[in-house]
Motif scaffolding. Sequence first.
Motif, PDB file in Angstrom:
ATOM      1  N   UNK A   1       0.829  -1.206   0.000  1.00  0.00           N
ATOM      2  CA  UNK A   1       0.000   0.000   0.000  1.00  0.00           C
ATOM      3  C   UNK A   1       0.863   1.255   0.000  1.00  0.00           C
ATOM      4  N   UNK A   2       1.964   1.236   0.752  1.00  0.00           N
ATOM      5  CA  UNK A   2       2.834   2.409   0.804  1.00  0.00           C
ATOM      6  C   UNK A   2       3.502   2.656  -0.535  1.00  0.00           C
ATOM      7  N   UNK A   3       3.960   1.587  -1.183  1.00  0.00           N
ATOM      8  CA  UNK A   3       4.594   1.749  -2.495  1.00  0.00           C
ATOM      9  C   UNK A   3       3.593   2.245  -3.525  1.00  0.00           C
ATOM     10  N   UNK A   4       2.375   1.705  -3.495  1.00  0.00           N
ATOM     11  CA  UNK A   4       1.335   2.164  -4.415  1.00  0.00           C
ATOM     12  C   UNK A   4       0.998   3.628  -4.172  1.00  0.00           C
ATOM     13  N   UNK A   5       0.961   4.018  -2.898  1.00  0.00           N
ATOM     14  CA  UNK A   5       0.694   5.423  -2.559  1.00  0.00           C
ATOM     15  C   UNK A   5       1.808   6.322  -3.087  1.00  0.00           C
ATOM     16  N   UNK A   6       3.049   5.888  -2.928  1.00  0.00           N
ATOM     17  CA  UNK A   6       4.177   6.725  -3.322  1.00  0.00           C
ATOM     18  C   UNK A   6       4.359   6.791  -4.839  1.00  0.00           C
ATOM     19  N   UNK A   7       4.169   5.676  -5.526  1.00  0.00           N
ATOM     20  CA  UNK A   7       4.472   5.623  -6.949  1.00  0.00           C
ATOM     21  C   UNK A   7       3.274   5.891  -7.851  1.00  0.00           C
ATOM     22  N   UNK A   8       2.066   5.683  -7.337  1.00  0.00           N
ATOM     23  CA  UNK A   8       0.886   5.835  -8.180  1.00  0.00           C
ATOM     24  C   UNK A   8       0.066   7.065  -7.780  1.00  0.00           C
ATOM     25  N   UNK A   9      -0.263   7.163  -6.503  1.00  0.00           N
ATOM     26  CA  UNK A   9      -1.183   8.210  -6.060  1.00  0.00           C
ATOM     27  C   UNK A   9      -0.510   9.576  -5.995  1.00  0.00           C
ATOM     28  N   UNK A  10       0.667   9.653  -5.388  1.00  0.00           N
ATOM     29  CA  UNK A  10       1.317  10.957  -5.231  1.00  0.00           C
ATOM     30  C   UNK A  10       1.600  11.657  -6.556  1.00  0.00           C
ATOM     31  N   UNK A  11       2.102  10.945  -7.591  1.00  0.00           N
ATOM     32  CA  UNK A  11       2.293  11.648  -8.874  1.00  0.00           C
ATOM     33  C   UNK A  11       0.995  12.196  -9.451  1.00  0.00           C
ATOM     34  N   UNK A  12      -0.115  11.460  -9.281  1.00  0.00           N
ATOM     35  CA  UNK A  12      -1.395  11.953  -9.783  1.00  0.00           C
ATOM     36  C   UNK A  12      -1.927  13.110  -8.952  1.00  0.00           C
ATOM     37  N   UNK A  13      -1.504  13.183  -7.702  1.00  0.00           N
ATOM     38  CA  UNK A  13      -1.979  14.239  -6.797  1.00  0.00           C
ATOM     39  C   UNK A  13      -1.058  15.453  -6.803  1.00  0.00           C
TER      40      UNK A  13
END
Length: 277
Positions: free
Chosen positions: A180-192
């Motif tokens: 979940x942390x890796x997905x948050x860092x690599x997927x969500x943060x760039x989109x946000x």
Amino acid sequence: MVSEPKRITFLRHAVLLLFVAISVYPALNVLSISLRPGDQLKTTDLSIIPDNWTFDSYIALFTEQPFLRWLANSLLVSFAVTVTGVALAAMGGYALSRFRFVGRQALMLSILTTQMFPATMLLLPLYILVAKLNLMNTFLGLLVFYVSTALPFCVWQMKGFYDTISPSLEEAARVDGCSRMVAFRRVILPLAAPGLVITALFSFMTAWSEYIVAAQVLQDRDMFTLPLGVKSFQASMSTQWGLYAAAAILVSVPVVIVFIVLSKYLVSGMTVGAVKE
């Protein structure tokens, strides 16, 4: 004859130019005061650049006043508040957007309620808290003040922005083996990124131009931030208007640069995050 659409366009532009002139004139007046010799506040000359203009006030800021120290202090505090605010808001907003837990609605309502009251209402309790922690006259104490007042808006802003990002993107990353942390860092943060930029800008402005809290926490002149330093040019009996105006112009330059650099993110960040759950 001028067509009706062109006439409306002309009137619209005329009104906009009028408001631009009204907005720009105070800044030009301050620039004019900073270029006048001595401490001339009023003059019969209506020109923006006076005939006997001089850079003496700007030179005096860097040679006779600790302006560079104040600038370094403001940059340090603003950078620390920005990094702390963005980090906490990014994680807090994500938690409120993605997780369902007991007290979530009450917590969001509490965060929203804090925005109904001015930050000055928190001055006394936060002052007592900082004093109890022995953080008076320290940048850390100032950091506690600024982050506490800026964080509710930043968390709510990021929560709204995360709501616009589909959870299926995270689920796809989790299927591919990401935590979940890796997905948050690599997927969500760039989109946000636009939302993070708005959060960073708000946090930066909270610290950069704030005066009332800094005047209560910081007592040592060498630790003054720019608003305190500029205010020190004003006394009860006299005011150094040349230094005051020159410092005001220089203080506004970083803000203008930040807005220009981040302008492409501002509209999308402010509108996309403004969603209703």
